[in-house]
Design a protein around this motif. Sequence first.
Motif, short mmCIF file in Angstrom:
data_model
loop_
_atom_site.label_atom_id
_atom_site.label_comp_id
_atom_site.label_asym_id
_atom_site.label_seq_id
_atom_site.Cartn_x
_atom_site.Cartn_y
_atom_site.Cartn_z
N MET A 1 -11.02 14.78 34.03
CA MET A 1 -10.93 15.26 35.40
C MET A 1 -12.17 14.86 36.20
SD MET A 1 -8.91 17.66 37.10
CE MET A 1 -9.06 18.63 38.53
N ASN A 2 -13.35 14.95 35.60
CA ASN A 2 -14.58 14.59 36.31
C ASN A 2 -14.63 13.10 36.62
OD1 ASN A 2 -15.55 17.18 36.40
ND2 ASN A 2 -16.63 17.01 34.45
N ILE A 3 -14.02 12.28 35.76
CA ILE A 3 -14.03 10.85 36.00
C ILE A 3 -13.24 10.52 37.26
CG2 ILE A 3 -13.27 8.64 35.05
CD1 ILE A 3 -13.92 9.71 32.30
N ARG A 4 -12.19 11.27 37.53
CA ARG A 4 -11.41 11.05 38.76
C ARG A 4 -12.25 11.34 39.99
NH1 ARG A 4 -5.70 13.91 37.18
NH2 ARG A 4 -5.17 12.48 35.48
N PHE A 5 -13.03 12.41 39.94
CA PHE A 5 -13.89 12.74 41.08
C PHE A 5 -14.96 11.68 41.30
CE2 PHE A 5 -12.60 17.27 40.14
CZ PHE A 5 -11.77 17.37 41.24
N VAL A 6 -15.54 11.21 40.21
CA VAL A 6 -16.58 10.18 40.32
C VAL A 6 -15.97 8.90 40.87
CG1 VAL A 6 -18.16 8.74 38.99
CG2 VAL A 6 -18.02 11.18 38.53
N THR A 7 -14.79 8.53 40.39
CA THR A 7 -14.13 7.33 40.88
C THR A 7 -13.82 7.45 42.37
OG1 THR A 7 -13.15 6.97 38.71
CG2 THR A 7 -12.15 5.81 40.56
N ALA A 8 -13.29 8.59 42.78
CA ALA A 8 -12.99 8.81 44.20
C ALA A 8 -14.26 8.77 45.03
CB ALA A 8 -12.27 10.14 44.39
N ALA A 9 -15.34 9.35 44.54
CA ALA A 9 -16.61 9.35 45.27
C ALA A 9 -17.15 7.93 45.42
CB ALA A 9 -17.62 10.24 44.57
N VAL A 10 -17.05 7.12 44.38
CA VAL A 10 -17.54 5.75 44.44
C VAL A 10 -16.71 4.94 45.43
CG1 VAL A 10 -17.73 3.60 43.11
CG2 VAL A 10 -18.57 5.74 42.15
N ILE A 11 -15.39 5.13 45.43
CA ILE A 11 -14.54 4.40 46.37
C ILE A 11 -14.83 4.82 47.81
CG2 ILE A 11 -12.14 4.14 47.13
CD1 ILE A 11 -11.37 4.18 44.15
N LEU A 12 -14.98 6.11 48.05
CA LEU A 12 -15.29 6.58 49.40
C LEU A 12 -16.65 6.07 49.87
CD1 LEU A 12 -13.99 10.25 49.30
CD2 LEU A 12 -13.04 8.32 50.56
N LEU A 13 -17.62 6.03 48.97
CA LEU A 13 -18.94 5.51 49.33
C LEU A 13 -18.87 4.02 49.65
CD1 LEU A 13 -21.88 6.41 49.62
CD2 LEU A 13 -22.22 5.75 47.23
N ALA A 14 -18.10 3.28 48.88
CA ALA A 14 -17.94 1.85 49.14
C ALA A 14 -17.27 1.62 50.49
CB ALA A 14 -17.13 1.20 48.03
N VAL A 15 -16.25 2.41 50.81
CA VAL A 15 -15.58 2.29 52.11
C VAL A 15 -16.54 2.65 53.23
CG1 VAL A 15 -13.76 3.28 53.56
CG2 VAL A 15 -13.26 2.62 51.21
N TYR A 16 -17.35 3.67 53.02
CA TYR A 16 -18.33 4.04 54.04
C TYR A 16 -19.34 2.92 54.28
CZ TYR A 16 -22.26 6.30 56.31
OH TYR A 16 -23.27 6.59 57.17
N PHE A 17 -19.85 2.33 53.20
CA PHE A 17 -20.81 1.24 53.36
C PHE A 17 -20.17 0.01 53.99
CE2 PHE A 17 -23.54 3.07 49.78
CZ PHE A 17 -24.44 3.61 50.68
N ALA A 18 -18.90 -0.24 53.68
CA ALA A 18 -18.24 -1.43 54.22
C ALA A 18 -17.86 -1.25 55.68
CB ALA A 18 -17.00 -1.74 53.38
N PHE A 19 -17.37 -0.07 56.05
CA PHE A 19 -16.81 0.12 57.38
C PHE A 19 -17.51 1.19 58.21
CE2 PHE A 19 -13.21 -1.30 54.70
CZ PHE A 19 -12.99 -2.51 55.32
N GLY A 20 -18.57 1.80 57.70
CA GLY A 20 -19.24 2.88 58.41
C GLY A 20 -19.79 2.48 59.76
N ASP A 21 -20.38 1.29 59.82
CA ASP A 21 -20.93 0.82 61.09
C ASP A 21 -19.83 0.58 62.12
OD1 ASP A 21 -23.49 0.92 60.14
OD2 ASP A 21 -23.52 -1.18 59.51
N PHE A 22 -18.69 0.07 61.65
CA PHE A 22 -17.56 -0.16 62.56
C PHE A 22 -17.06 1.17 63.12
CE2 PHE A 22 -17.09 -4.03 59.91
CZ PHE A 22 -17.29 -4.96 60.91
N PHE A 23 -16.92 2.17 62.25
CA PHE A 23 -16.43 3.47 62.71
C PHE A 23 -17.40 4.10 63.71
CE2 PHE A 23 -14.11 3.75 58.49
CZ PHE A 23 -12.90 3.38 59.03
#
Length: 59
Positions: A1-23
């Motif tokens: 269960m914790n691995i799912r949270f870590v995976t989701a957090a890593v994906i959200l962080l990657a999306v933030y770094f990729a598109f955060g400036d655009f948003f």
Amino acid sequence: MNIRFVTAAVILLAVYFAFGDFFHASALTTPESFVASIGRGIGGAITGVASSVGSFLGG
């Protein structure tokens, strides 16, 4: 269960770094330019992934 949270957090962080400036920058502009910059960001990300995969496979 914790691995799912870590995976989701890593994906959200990657999306933030990729598109955060655009948003952030686009939130202060008109809706038309917001959509246009999101499209450019997604296109740039797809182009980057495609070129990375191509260079990995092509040598």
